[in-house]
Design a protein around this motif. Sequence first.
Motif, PDB file in Angstrom:
ATOM      1  N   GLN A  95       0.708  -1.296   0.001  1.00 35.53           N
ATOM      2  CA  GLN A  95       0.147   0.066  -0.016  1.00 35.53           C
ATOM      3  C   GLN A  95       0.920   1.438   0.134  1.00 35.53           C
ATOM      4  N   LYS A  96       1.944   1.285   0.979  1.00 36.74           N
ATOM      5  CA  LYS A  96       2.761   2.396   0.905  1.00 36.74           C
ATOM      6  C   LYS A  96       3.438   2.378  -0.466  1.00 36.74           C
ATOM      7  N   LEU A  97       3.898   1.495  -0.916  1.00 35.64           N
ATOM      8  CA  LEU A  97       4.606   1.710  -2.482  1.00 35.64           C
ATOM      9  C   LEU A  97       3.908   2.404  -3.293  1.00 35.64           C
ATOM     10  N   CYS A  98       2.679   1.792  -3.335  1.00 34.02           N
ATOM     11  CA  CYS A  98       1.870   2.039  -4.566  1.00 34.02           C
ATOM     12  C   CYS A  98       1.244   3.457  -4.210  1.00 34.02           C
ATOM     13  N   THR A  99       0.886   3.757  -2.972  1.00 30.69           N
ATOM     14  CA  THR A  99       0.297   5.232  -2.819  1.00 30.69           C
ATOM     15  C   THR A  99       1.208   6.053  -2.731  1.00 30.69           C
TER      16      THR A  99
ATOM     17  N   VAL B 108       2.094   5.245  -7.988  1.00 25.34           N
ATOM     18  CA  VAL B 108       0.738   5.872  -8.527  1.00 25.34           C
ATOM     19  C   VAL B 108       1.204   7.344  -9.138  1.00 25.34           C
ATOM     20  N   LYS B 109       2.314   7.961  -8.492  1.00 25.41           N
ATOM     21  CA  LYS B 109       2.540   9.233  -8.885  1.00 25.41           C
ATOM     22  C   LYS B 109       3.745   9.141 -10.213  1.00 25.41           C
ATOM     23  N   ILE B 110       4.320   8.129 -10.232  1.00 31.07           N
ATOM     24  CA  ILE B 110       5.277   7.828 -11.563  1.00 31.07           C
ATOM     25  C   ILE B 110       4.431   7.584 -12.527  1.00 31.07           C
TER      26      ILE B 110
ATOM     27  N   LYS C  23      -6.771  -5.940  -7.001  1.00 33.07           N
ATOM     28  CA  LYS C  23      -6.901  -5.926  -8.697  1.00 33.07           C
ATOM     29  C   LYS C  23      -6.070  -4.560  -8.891  1.00 33.07           C
ATOM     30  N   ASP C  24      -6.419  -3.450  -8.340  1.00 31.54           N
ATOM     31  CA  ASP C  24      -6.011  -2.354  -8.669  1.00 31.54           C
ATOM     32  C   ASP C  24      -4.485  -2.123  -8.439  1.00 31.54           C
ATOM     33  N   VAL C  25      -4.099  -2.594  -7.298  1.00 32.93           N
ATOM     34  CA  VAL C  25      -2.535  -2.659  -6.934  1.00 32.93           C
ATOM     35  C   VAL C  25      -1.971  -3.420  -8.018  1.00 32.93           C
ATOM     36  N   ALA C  26      -2.511  -4.483  -8.633  1.00 32.40           N
ATOM     37  CA  ALA C  26      -1.810  -5.413  -9.598  1.00 32.40           C
ATOM     38  C   ALA C  26      -1.930  -4.724 -10.771  1.00 32.40           C
ATOM     39  N   GLU C  27      -2.967  -3.971 -11.102  1.00 28.50           N
ATOM     40  CA  GLU C  27      -2.898  -3.099 -12.421  1.00 28.50           C
ATOM     41  C   GLU C  27      -1.790  -2.121 -12.330  1.00 28.50           C
ATOM     42  N   ILE C  28      -1.724  -1.346 -11.071  1.00 28.39           N
ATOM     43  CA  ILE C  28      -0.841  -0.378 -11.122  1.00 28.39           C
ATOM     44  C   ILE C  28       0.625  -0.971 -11.174  1.00 28.39           C
TER      45      ILE C  28
END
Length: 446
Positions: free
Chosen positions: A328-332, A336-338, A409-414
């Motif tokens: 969660q930390k890595l994605c948010t 996500v920003k990259i 699923k959202d994290v996997a897509e990210i």
Amino acid sequence: MHISRISILILSCLGCVRAVFNTTLANDIHTAVMTNYNYLVRPSATVTVRAELSVLTINDVDIRAQKMSSSGWISFYWTDSRLTWTPASYGDIEYIYLAASKIWKPELVVDNTVGEIETLGSSDLLFRVKYTGEVKWDPPGVYETQCEIDITWYPFDKQKCSIELTSWGFISNHVTLEHHVTYVNIEDYESNGEWNLLSTELSSSTLTEEGETFSQLVFSMEIQRRSGYYILNVIFPITLVAVLTTVTFLLPADSGEKISYILTILLALAVLLTIIADAMPTTSLHTSVLGVYLSVTLSYAMIAIVITVLTLRLQVKPEGTKVPRWLQKLCTSCLVKIICYKKDDVVELNTKDNQETEDIKKETNIKKIMKEKLKRKPVTSAWNPDDDTVKEVDEENPTDFDDCPYNNKDVAEIIDRFFFYLYAVLNLLTTAAFMIVLGVGSAQAS
């Protein structure tokens, strides 16, 4: 005036008569020069043998066996003072031909041959002898010689192969080898479809065996591979397969073909690497840049398989399963920003009543989850099941990620989207660097 013209005509006719070959006179020459002639005795204390290489074609360059096959002949010249006569006494005959078993000849070998080492020439070859005693010998042959192959810049490589000619049996004090001309004769050379002859070079040296020196001549040829075939049939397919690795991260997990696709890419790269390795010599003296590029792209494909497996495991988890905190930390905070990710809005086609029913079900599920948490861990504030603004405080981790807006699923897509961009950049930079290094390196090698 008329007398001078008649005189010139008579002299010309006499010259023509004298130039007619006479068999009897030729026999007399053979008898005169071969009387008391010993072919085992060399003509002088030190015989100077001059050599000239004439190349007809380069048959093949086997980079795996590290050898070059070429066809041509070597012309040898030396002087034997015992084989002289006066042309005027023998009908102006200037040349005769003698068998190899009749006169002295130097014993010469190609010492870097990859086949059976034999002395040059056949016993059926004739020697042309001039009235001054100059002997010319032209033994033809197919020369399969060792050639150290440098595959660093394959398939834009240039090789330098040579034919080394050495006196066999006669030391340098008895027979000295010299170059007759300062170049390799390529007047009758026919081009090879794979290799282009760039230049030739001549040099001489000596070999020392058991304290004795032997004269040696080296005929070097610099050749360059014609790379058009390899660009279309080797480099282009490798580059395409490397680019296809990036497409893996665009495939949806629901298609069921994600793993099989990347495994196919990995196998294709492995097959290409095997084909290239089979064509290369089994040596560690030189490393092919193309082989390094293939190994790097193969590593990219292997890493892509690991990432694909992890994202598929994340996507197949049951709905409502929490995403790990570190992910969660890595994605948010980073991914996500990259990639500038925005969650797609889902258009619901249900009626208003159905929507309210779904909201009620979600609230009920949330309450059940919170009840389970309260049973396992004490909380700092009382919980009211009917309160819609429930919040639990974790004393050890004051930051609460339970309200992460992204599910599995959202994290996997990210992750897939991030690695798609990353692999696109990596493949582009790797391919560009490979082409630059290959082009610049092959140019400097010349």
